[in-house]
Design an enzyme around this catalytic site. Sequence first.
Site, short mmCIF file in Angstrom:
data_model
loop_
_atom_site.label_atom_id
_atom_site.label_comp_id
_atom_site.label_asym_id
_atom_site.label_seq_id
_atom_site.Cartn_x
_atom_site.Cartn_y
_atom_site.Cartn_z
N ASP A 96 0.88 -1.16 0.00
CA ASP A 96 0.00 0.00 0.00
C ASP A 96 0.92 1.22 0.00
O ASP A 96 2.08 1.12 0.41
CB ASP A 96 -0.90 -0.03 1.24
CG ASP A 96 -1.80 1.18 1.33
OD1 ASP A 96 -2.43 1.53 0.31
OD2 ASP A 96 -1.87 1.77 2.42
N ASP A 151 0.04 5.07 0.91
CA ASP A 151 -0.13 6.03 2.00
C ASP A 151 -0.17 5.33 3.35
O ASP A 151 -1.01 4.46 3.57
CB ASP A 151 -1.40 6.86 1.79
CG ASP A 151 -1.38 7.64 0.49
OD1 ASP A 151 -0.28 8.00 0.01
OD2 ASP A 151 -2.46 7.91 -0.06
#
Length: 181
Positions: free
Chosen positions: A7, A9
């Site tokens: 991922d 952020d």
Amino acid sequence: MKLIILDRDGVINYDSDEYIKNLDEWEPIPESLEAIANLTQSGYTVVVCSNQSGIGRGLFTLEELNIIHSKMHKLVGQAGGEIAAIFCCPHKPTDNCDCRKPKPKMIFDICERFNIDNLDSVIMVGDSERDLQAIYAAGGIPFLVKTGNGKKTLVKNNLPPNTLIFENLLEVSEYLIMQES
């Protein structure tokens, strides 16, 4: 092929409740670039998989997102790493698309692109429940980091079975490298 999906952020860069909308707002979490370099140099193919609903919300454009990703590629490269691909869902949660995590479609798309038929060794590192749910639904291995929203996610105590928990992405890279030796 050793595939690891990250991922963005909260795992690679600091997250914001106001979204990361431009180049100046994208700042790497300490040691995350080094972690990607470690993974790359250990033979992992690193792919980013990110919900980017700020596009659907009109907060930034695809062009602005690409500029942010150019910065990320550059800094990862300077650290000695490589991101092989970036997959993003630009939709709002209310759009009910098939690609937005926690649905596993982006993970399946990544595996198709890299010719991975068996997902049981594919790892995804995330800081939110939806990241972990997506990889678990796809048949892969969920890793939670405590950066970003990770500590809040951990408190909810609703992790998929066999989720491994780490302080940060650097600890993930060190763990995986140690498992190989």
